[in-house]
Design a protein around this motif. Structure first.
Motif, PDB file in Angstrom:
ATOM      1  N   ASP A 156     -41.674 -18.334 -26.519  1.00 30.37           N
ATOM      2  CA  ASP A 156     -41.279 -17.072 -27.520  1.00 30.37           C
ATOM      3  C   ASP A 156     -42.431 -16.168 -27.693  1.00 30.37           C
ATOM      4  O   ASP A 156     -42.316 -15.344 -28.241  1.00 30.37           O
ATOM      5  CB  ASP A 156     -40.968 -17.728 -28.790  1.00 30.37           C
ATOM      6  N   THR A 157     -43.584 -16.446 -27.026  1.00 27.91           N
ATOM      7  CA  THR A 157     -44.680 -15.413 -27.261  1.00 27.91           C
ATOM      8  C   THR A 157     -45.311 -15.068 -25.917  1.00 27.91           C
ATOM      9  O   THR A 157     -45.328 -15.836 -24.970  1.00 27.91           O
ATOM     10  CB  THR A 157     -45.650 -16.152 -27.976  1.00 27.91           C
ATOM     11  N   ILE A 158     -45.836 -13.613 -25.685  1.00 28.02           N
ATOM     12  CA  ILE A 158     -46.413 -13.133 -24.570  1.00 28.02           C
ATOM     13  C   ILE A 158     -47.535 -12.522 -25.183  1.00 28.02           C
ATOM     14  O   ILE A 158     -47.470 -11.665 -26.285  1.00 28.02           O
ATOM     15  CB  ILE A 158     -45.421 -12.415 -23.637  1.00 28.02           C
ATOM     16  N   ASN A 159     -48.550 -12.257 -24.470  1.00 25.88           N
ATOM     17  CA  ASN A 159     -49.715 -11.270 -24.698  1.00 25.88           C
ATOM     18  C   ASN A 159     -49.396 -10.109 -23.710  1.00 25.88           C
ATOM     19  O   ASN A 159     -49.560 -10.389 -22.563  1.00 25.88           O
ATOM     20  CB  ASN A 159     -50.999 -12.127 -24.596  1.00 25.88           C
ATOM     21  N   ILE A 160     -49.853  -9.025 -24.308  1.00 26.06           N
ATOM     22  CA  ILE A 160     -49.546  -7.744 -23.424  1.00 26.06           C
ATOM     23  C   ILE A 160     -50.772  -6.784 -23.382  1.00 26.06           C
ATOM     24  O   ILE A 160     -51.602  -6.848 -24.758  1.00 26.06           O
ATOM     25  CB  ILE A 160     -48.282  -6.949 -23.858  1.00 26.06           C
ATOM     26  N   ASN A 161     -51.345  -6.803 -22.412  1.00 22.18           N
ATOM     27  CA  ASN A 161     -52.779  -5.969 -22.432  1.00 22.18           C
ATOM     28  C   ASN A 161     -52.390  -4.405 -21.810  1.00 22.18           C
ATOM     29  O   ASN A 161     -51.833  -4.358 -20.898  1.00 22.18           O
ATOM     30  CB  ASN A 161     -53.667  -6.554 -21.144  1.00 22.18           C
ATOM     31  N   SER A 162     -53.032  -3.515 -22.676  1.00 15.27           N
ATOM     32  CA  SER A 162     -52.880  -2.216 -22.220  1.00 15.27           C
ATOM     33  C   SER A 162     -53.472  -1.764 -20.959  1.00 15.27           C
ATOM     34  O   SER A 162     -53.045  -0.598 -20.425  1.00 15.27           O
ATOM     35  CB  SER A 162     -53.425  -1.447 -23.398  1.00 15.27           C
ATOM     36  N   GLY A 163     -54.500  -2.450 -20.339  1.00 13.84           N
ATOM     37  CA  GLY A 163     -54.970  -2.107 -19.045  1.00 13.84           C
ATOM     38  C   GLY A 163     -54.187  -2.447 -17.937  1.00 13.84           C
ATOM     39  O   GLY A 163     -54.531  -1.983 -16.765  1.00 13.84           O
ATOM     40  N   ASN A 164     -52.831  -2.953 -18.048  1.00 19.17           N
ATOM     41  CA  ASN A 164     -51.940  -3.475 -16.728  1.00 19.17           C
ATOM     42  C   ASN A 164     -50.905  -3.678 -17.029  1.00 19.17           C
ATOM     43  O   ASN A 164     -50.183  -4.386 -17.051  1.00 19.17           O
ATOM     44  CB  ASN A 164     -52.647  -5.054 -16.429  1.00 19.17           C
ATOM     45  N   LEU A 165     -50.138  -2.334 -17.504  1.00 20.69           N
ATOM     46  CA  LEU A 165     -48.761  -2.063 -17.633  1.00 20.69           C
ATOM     47  C   LEU A 165     -48.038  -1.577 -16.391  1.00 20.69           C
ATOM     48  O   LEU A 165     -48.766  -0.807 -15.768  1.00 20.69           O
ATOM     49  CB  LEU A 165     -48.589  -1.151 -18.816  1.00 20.69           C
ATOM     50  N   PRO A 166     -46.801  -1.854 -16.300  1.00 24.93           N
ATOM     51  CA  PRO A 166     -45.938  -1.147 -15.228  1.00 24.93           C
ATOM     52  C   PRO A 166     -45.791   0.452 -15.521  1.00 24.93           C
ATOM     53  O   PRO A 166     -45.820   0.799 -16.527  1.00 24.93           O
ATOM     54  CB  PRO A 166     -44.651  -2.065 -15.404  1.00 24.93           C
ATOM     55  N   ASP A 167     -45.542   1.022 -14.004  1.00 24.60           N
ATOM     56  CA  ASP A 167     -45.350   2.301 -14.180  1.00 24.60           C
ATOM     57  C   ASP A 167     -43.784   2.441 -14.511  1.00 24.60           C
ATOM     58  O   ASP A 167     -43.571   3.746 -15.171  1.00 24.60           O
ATOM     59  CB  ASP A 167     -45.623   2.780 -12.961  1.00 24.60           C
ATOM     60  N   SER A 168     -43.079   1.639 -14.147  1.00 25.07           N
ATOM     61  CA  SER A 168     -41.385   1.828 -14.574  1.00 25.07           C
ATOM     62  C   SER A 168     -41.172   0.654 -15.325  1.00 25.07           C
ATOM     63  O   SER A 168     -41.582  -0.263 -15.469  1.00 25.07           O
ATOM     64  CB  SER A 168     -40.657   2.064 -13.269  1.00 25.07           C
ATOM     65  N   SER A 169     -40.022   0.970 -16.044  1.00 25.28           N
ATOM     66  CA  SER A 169     -39.451   0.051 -16.969  1.00 25.28           C
ATOM     67  C   SER A 169     -39.293  -1.606 -16.565  1.00 25.28           C
ATOM     68  O   SER A 169     -38.755  -1.547 -15.188  1.00 25.28           O
ATOM     69  CB  SER A 169     -38.167   0.347 -17.510  1.00 25.28           C
ATOM     70  N   LEU A 170     -39.604  -2.374 -17.013  1.00 22.59           N
ATOM     71  CA  LEU A 170     -39.440  -3.887 -16.790  1.00 22.59           C
ATOM     72  C   LEU A 170     -38.999  -4.511 -18.272  1.00 22.59           C
ATOM     73  O   LEU A 170     -39.350  -4.235 -19.270  1.00 22.59           O
ATOM     74  CB  LEU A 170     -41.082  -4.753 -16.344  1.00 22.59           C
ATOM     75  N   ILE A 171     -37.683  -5.103 -17.863  1.00 18.06           N
ATOM     76  CA  ILE A 171     -37.174  -6.083 -19.055  1.00 18.06           C
ATOM     77  C   ILE A 171     -37.774  -7.379 -19.251  1.00 18.06           C
ATOM     78  O   ILE A 171     -37.924  -8.124 -18.119  1.00 18.06           O
ATOM     79  CB  ILE A 171     -35.734  -6.395 -18.767  1.00 18.06           C
ATOM     80  N   GLN A 172     -38.508  -7.646 -20.520  1.00 17.17           N
ATOM     81  CA  GLN A 172     -38.966  -8.896 -20.723  1.00 17.17           C
ATOM     82  C   GLN A 172     -38.102  -9.927 -21.631  1.00 17.17           C
ATOM     83  O   GLN A 172     -37.885  -9.420 -22.827  1.00 17.17           O
ATOM     84  CB  GLN A 172     -40.358  -8.855 -21.093  1.00 17.17           C
ATOM     85  N   VAL A 173     -37.679 -10.826 -21.321  1.00 17.82           N
ATOM     86  CA  VAL A 173     -36.939 -11.657 -21.999  1.00 17.82           C
ATOM     87  C   VAL A 173     -37.772 -12.945 -22.448  1.00 17.82           C
ATOM     88  O   VAL A 173     -37.993 -13.665 -21.736  1.00 17.82           O
ATOM     89  CB  VAL A 173     -35.704 -12.284 -21.150  1.00 17.82           C
ATOM     90  N   LEU A 174     -37.755 -13.204 -23.751  1.00 19.09           N
ATOM     91  CA  LEU A 174     -38.319 -14.139 -24.492  1.00 19.09           C
ATOM     92  C   LEU A 174     -37.441 -15.536 -24.716  1.00 19.09           C
ATOM     93  O   LEU A 174     -36.158 -15.104 -25.118  1.00 19.09           O
ATOM     94  CB  LEU A 174     -39.192 -13.556 -25.624  1.00 19.09           C
ATOM     95  N   SER A 175     -38.036 -16.489 -24.986  1.00 17.57           N
ATOM     96  CA  SER A 175     -37.206 -17.828 -24.975  1.00 17.57           C
ATOM     97  C   SER A 175     -37.451 -18.100 -26.573  1.00 17.57           C
ATOM     98  O   SER A 175     -38.569 -17.955 -26.926  1.00 17.57           O
ATOM     99  CB  SER A 175     -37.837 -18.887 -24.203  1.00 17.57           C
TER     100      SER A 175
END
Length: 255
Positions: free
Chosen positions: A233-252
């Motif tokens: 149910d949790t992810i860590n997101i780092n500002s230095g490594n983001l995608p250029d185009s939209s990506l869908i992230q589904v959490l459990s």
């Protein structure tokens, strides 16, 4: 001139609270910069980063949220999108977190927050009133939580919202939130880097009192967009490594 407002306390009650890589998908306990995003069910999330915990849209157990655990988690600040019970139930939260529920500009522990008013229905707000979308930067990550938005995003709203790194968007429809097609249109307007779908039907729902659609309808509409599913149910997101185009992230959600 930027309008400054006050932030109230959850314990005081709603009536008295006036007041920006591809994501680094790391274990929830990893020590990385950025922000930790935990899904607590429905449109409720806990964002942790920069030494601050921000809880958005705690709910009561009824209808579509009947089978979720109550989100009684520790937080420094609580943001709510409306005073409907699936987006604004603050009773029983531990401690004495500060509370914001009205659109406007705020500052909390060095974090600049923008609440953006958008209709909560397709009738100019006449049915369910005004929803507040929340924008802020935490741990170097630009976050936009649309709450229960149901109206198209205007040019003025788009300017205020900017391009989010992380967009929490309702997708399940009903009278008070985007359906799959409307969510797709909002995503096209905002061009976020990571999309986290919210407000969709899960096994938590009371089948006799929940009128929102399951996630699959949104994923079908979004065919062609990369989808990542997490076992957590949790992810860590780092500002230095983001995608250029939209990506869908589904959490459990662990029932």
């Amino acid at each position: 001139m930027k309008r400054r407002q006050f932030i109230g306390y959850a314990g005081v009650g709603l009536a008295t609270a006036i007041v920006p890589t591809f994501a680094s998908y790391l274990p929830a306990n990893a020590q990385s910069g950025g922000v930790s995003v935990q899904w607590l069910g429905h449109t409720c999330f806990l964002f942790t980063g920069g030494g601050v915990k921000i809880l958005v849209n705690p709910f009561r157990q009824l209808g579509c949220t009947a089978g979720y655990r109550l989100p009684k988690v520790s937080a420094d600040l609580v943001l709510i999108s409306s005073q409907l019970l699936d987006e604004g139930a603050v009773d029983g939260l531990p401690g004495n977190p500060k509370l914001v529920f009205t659109a406007g500009s705020y500052e909390f522990k060095g974090i600049q927050l923008q609440g953006i008013a958008i209709d909560h229905d397709r009738k100019g707000g006449k049915q369910f009133g005004i929803n507040t979308a929340w924008k802020w930067q935490q741990g170097g990550v630009n976050i936009l939580h649309l709450g229960g938005a149901a109206a198209p995003i205007s040019l003025e709203q788009k300017i205020l919202m900017g391009r989010p790194d992380v967009l929490c968007v309702p997708v399940g429809g009903s009278d008070k939130a985007y359906n799959a097609e409307e969510a797709k249109q909002a995503i096209a307007v905002l061009n976020p880097k990571i999309v986290i779908p919210t407000h969709y039907r899960t096994q938590a729902a009371d089948p006799n009192a929940c009128d929102i659609a399951p996630l699959d309808e949104f994923l079908t509409v979004m065919q062609g967009t990369t989808v990542r599913r997490s076992n957590s149910d949790t992810i860590n997101i780092n500002s230095g490594n983001l995608p250029d185009s939209s990506l869908i992230q589904v959490l459990s959600y662990k029932f």
